[in-house]
Design a protein around this motif. Structure first.
Motif, mmCIF file in Angstrom:
data_model
loop_
_atom_site.group_PDB
_atom_site.id
_atom_site.type_symbol
_atom_site.label_atom_id
_atom_site.label_comp_id
_atom_site.label_asym_id
_atom_site.label_seq_id
_atom_site.Cartn_x
_atom_site.Cartn_y
_atom_site.Cartn_z
ATOM 1 N N LEU A 65 -130.863 -3.436 63.133
ATOM 2 C CA LEU A 65 -130.620 -2.122 62.506
ATOM 3 C C LEU A 65 -129.151 -1.976 62.125
ATOM 4 C CD1 LEU A 65 -132.912 0.023 64.807
ATOM 5 C CD2 LEU A 65 -133.163 -0.229 62.324
ATOM 6 N N VAL A 66 -128.268 -2.360 63.011
ATOM 7 C CA VAL A 66 -126.827 -2.254 62.710
ATOM 8 C C VAL A 66 -126.476 -3.183 61.540
ATOM 9 C CG1 VAL A 66 -124.513 -2.708 63.614
ATOM 10 C CG2 VAL A 66 -126.200 -1.476 65.025
ATOM 11 N N ALA A 67 -127.010 -4.397 61.564
ATOM 12 C CA ALA A 67 -126.712 -5.362 60.496
ATOM 13 C C ALA A 67 -127.278 -4.918 59.153
ATOM 14 C CB ALA A 67 -127.264 -6.739 60.868
ATOM 15 N N SER A 68 -128.296 -4.075 59.173
ATOM 16 C CA SER A 68 -128.906 -3.616 57.911
ATOM 17 C C SER A 68 -127.947 -2.719 57.131
ATOM 18 C CB SER A 68 -130.215 -2.864 58.173
ATOM 19 O OG SER A 68 -129.963 -1.536 58.624
ATOM 20 N N ALA B 255 -134.256 -4.036 54.140
ATOM 21 C CA ALA B 255 -132.970 -3.317 54.190
ATOM 22 C C ALA B 255 -132.428 -2.988 52.804
ATOM 23 C CB ALA B 255 -131.950 -4.114 54.993
ATOM 24 N N ALA B 256 -132.523 -3.942 51.885
ATOM 25 C CA ALA B 256 -131.931 -3.726 50.553
ATOM 26 C C ALA B 256 -132.678 -2.653 49.766
ATOM 27 C CB ALA B 256 -131.926 -5.038 49.780
ATOM 28 N N SER B 257 -133.901 -2.345 50.165
ATOM 29 C CA SER B 257 -134.721 -1.427 49.356
ATOM 30 C C SER B 257 -134.828 -0.029 49.959
ATOM 31 C CB SER B 257 -136.128 -2.011 49.171
ATOM 32 O OG SER B 257 -136.867 -1.873 50.356
ATOM 33 N N VAL B 258 -134.145 0.235 51.075
ATOM 34 C CA VAL B 258 -134.236 1.566 51.688
ATOM 35 C C VAL B 258 -132.851 2.190 51.830
ATOM 36 C CG1 VAL B 258 -136.346 0.978 52.953
ATOM 37 C CG2 VAL B 258 -134.128 0.787 54.102
ATOM 38 N N GLU B 259 -132.864 3.530 51.893
ATOM 39 C CA GLU B 259 -131.608 4.271 52.086
ATOM 40 C C GLU B 259 -131.294 4.444 53.570
ATOM 41 O OE1 GLU B 259 -129.685 5.216 49.407
ATOM 42 O OE2 GLU B 259 -131.183 3.936 48.460
ATOM 43 N N GLY B 260 -132.327 4.378 54.386
ATOM 44 C CA GLY B 260 -132.137 4.544 55.826
ATOM 45 C C GLY B 260 -133.472 4.382 56.525
ATOM 46 N N TRP B 261 -133.418 4.527 57.838
ATOM 47 C CA TRP B 261 -134.605 4.273 58.670
ATOM 48 C C TRP B 261 -134.901 5.453 59.589
ATOM 49 C CZ3 TRP B 261 -136.099 -0.552 57.191
ATOM 50 C CH2 TRP B 261 -135.142 -1.525 56.904
ATOM 51 N N VAL B 262 -136.199 5.692 59.801
ATOM 52 C CA VAL B 262 -136.656 6.518 60.916
ATOM 53 C C VAL B 262 -137.331 5.555 61.881
ATOM 54 C CG1 VAL B 262 -138.219 8.367 61.637
ATOM 55 C CG2 VAL B 262 -136.943 8.579 59.491
ATOM 56 N N VAL B 263 -136.847 5.523 63.109
ATOM 57 C CA VAL B 263 -137.230 4.446 64.036
ATOM 58 C C VAL B 263 -137.820 5.005 65.320
ATOM 59 C CG1 VAL B 263 -136.360 2.520 65.408
ATOM 60 C CG2 VAL B 263 -135.367 2.983 63.151
ATOM 61 N N SER C 134 -134.345 -3.694 73.670
ATOM 62 C CA SER C 134 -134.175 -4.717 72.624
ATOM 63 C C SER C 134 -132.788 -4.741 71.983
ATOM 64 C CB SER C 134 -135.219 -4.536 71.520
ATOM 65 O OG SER C 134 -135.006 -5.509 70.509
ATOM 66 N N VAL C 135 -132.003 -5.718 72.397
ATOM 67 C CA VAL C 135 -130.719 -5.978 71.735
ATOM 68 C C VAL C 135 -130.979 -6.464 70.313
ATOM 69 C CG1 VAL C 135 -128.648 -7.428 71.784
ATOM 70 C CG2 VAL C 135 -129.576 -6.505 73.925
ATOM 71 N N ALA C 136 -132.024 -7.261 70.136
ATOM 72 C CA ALA C 136 -132.321 -7.836 68.811
ATOM 73 C C ALA C 136 -132.623 -6.758 67.774
ATOM 74 C CB ALA C 136 -133.492 -8.808 68.920
ATOM 75 N N LEU C 137 -133.358 -5.746 68.197
ATOM 76 C CA LEU C 137 -133.702 -4.663 67.261
ATOM 77 C C LEU C 137 -132.459 -3.842 66.919
ATOM 78 C CD1 LEU C 137 -136.354 -4.005 66.000
ATOM 79 C CD2 LEU C 137 -136.820 -2.383 67.836
ATOM 80 N N ARG C 138 -131.656 -3.563 67.915
ATOM 81 C CA ARG C 138 -130.396 -2.856 67.670
ATOM 82 C C ARG C 138 -129.540 -3.656 66.696
ATOM 83 N NH1 ARG C 138 -126.254 0.243 70.491
ATOM 84 N NH2 ARG C 138 -124.276 -0.297 69.502
ATOM 85 N N ALA D 156 -125.878 4.000 68.168
ATOM 86 C CA ALA D 156 -125.684 3.492 66.798
ATOM 87 C C ALA D 156 -126.431 4.355 65.775
ATOM 88 C CB ALA D 156 -126.164 2.043 66.710
ATOM 89 N N ALA D 157 -127.198 5.313 66.271
ATOM 90 C CA ALA D 157 -128.024 6.149 65.383
ATOM 91 C C ALA D 157 -127.225 7.340 64.854
ATOM 92 C CB ALA D 157 -129.248 6.664 66.145
ATOM 93 N N VAL D 158 -127.697 7.886 63.735
ATOM 94 C CA VAL D 158 -127.161 9.154 63.234
ATOM 95 C C VAL D 158 -127.497 10.261 64.239
ATOM 96 C CG1 VAL D 158 -127.514 10.894 61.437
ATOM 97 C CG2 VAL D 158 -127.307 8.480 60.814
ATOM 98 N N GLY D 159 -128.686 10.209 64.798
ATOM 99 C CA GLY D 159 -129.113 11.185 65.789
ATOM 100 C C GLY D 159 -130.421 10.762 66.424
ATOM 101 N N VAL D 160 -130.831 11.533 67.410
ATOM 102 C CA VAL D 160 -132.058 11.229 68.161
ATOM 103 C C VAL D 160 -132.917 12.490 68.234
ATOM 104 C CG1 VAL D 160 -132.979 10.479 70.401
ATOM 105 C CG2 VAL D 160 -130.799 9.549 69.575
ATOM 106 N N VAL D 161 -134.227 12.330 67.999
ATOM 107 C CA VAL D 161 -135.180 13.441 68.135
ATOM 108 C C VAL D 161 -136.243 12.999 69.137
ATOM 109 C CG1 VAL D 161 -136.806 14.968 66.967
ATOM 110 C CG2 VAL D 161 -134.823 14.075 65.705
ATOM 111 N N THR D 162 -136.442 13.784 70.178
ATOM 112 C CA THR D 162 -137.382 13.357 71.212
ATOM 113 C C THR D 162 -138.147 14.547 71.772
ATOM 114 O OG1 THR D 162 -137.569 12.043 73.266
ATOM 115 C CG2 THR D 162 -135.634 13.452 73.091
#
Ligand code: DQA
Length: 155
Positions: free
Chosen positions: A97-100, A73-81, A90-94, A127-133
């Motif tokens: 990501l939110v805690a990051s 988390a400290a080394s990235v600007e954001g995530w593509v998930v 997965s509540v744990a994964l959410r 919780a995402a900026v957006g979704v691509v599917t």
């Protein structure tokens, strides 16, 4: 989330969930023939066009994905998930990501809304900026471009 100065080596974390290691062989009628390594190359190329580098990780283990998010988390600007099946459960994964405290875009290779009902629910999307599917491997590139644009708008 405080704005941060742009560095030369800004990184984006790309997270691949369970079963995506078998892309290329797995249900090709749904996911196509592109392998995960090829997808990682596509993302790295798109990121480099925008001056970012990518750090990517795949695991079939929920806890390993959580550990990786915490470690990076400290080394990235954001995530593509692409949390794959964990998207829907997965509540744990959410929570990780939110805690990051980093923005993320949720992506899927297939169009989850054209599939079974249980795939219509995401524990990450709100919780995402957006979704691509639904754009095949290009979903990752679109997600990355969306994230980069969002980051540029924030700074
Ligand atoms: C997926 C869609 C999920 O529903 C599924 O569990 C996956 C892959 C996709 O990329 O289309 O494993 O995330």
């Amino acid at each position: 989330m405080a704005a941060r100065a742009r560095r030369m080596t800004d990184r984006i974390g790309v997270l691949h969930g369970p079963n995506l290691n078998t892309l290329g062989q797995r249900e090709p009628e749904v996911y196509g023939a592109t392998t995960l390594a090829e997808i990682d190359d596509l993302i790295a190329e798109a990121a480099s066009d925008h001056g970012f580098e990518v750090v990517a990780f795949q695991s079939n283990v929920e806890g390993a994905l959580v550990d990786w998010i915490q470690a990076e988390a400290a080394s990235v600007e954001g995530w593509v998930v692409n949390a794959a099946g964990f998207t829907h459960s997965s509540v744990a994964l959410r929570d990780a990501l939110v805690a990051s405290d980093r923005p993320f875009v949720e992506v899927h290779i297939s169009n989850v809304f054209a599939r079974e009902d249980f795939r219509h629910r995401s524990l990450l999307a709100d919780a995402a900026v957006g979704v691509v599917t639904g754009f095949g491997p290009h979903s990752y590139v679109l997600g990355l471009q969306g994230l980069v644009g969002w980051l540029a708008g924030r700074s």
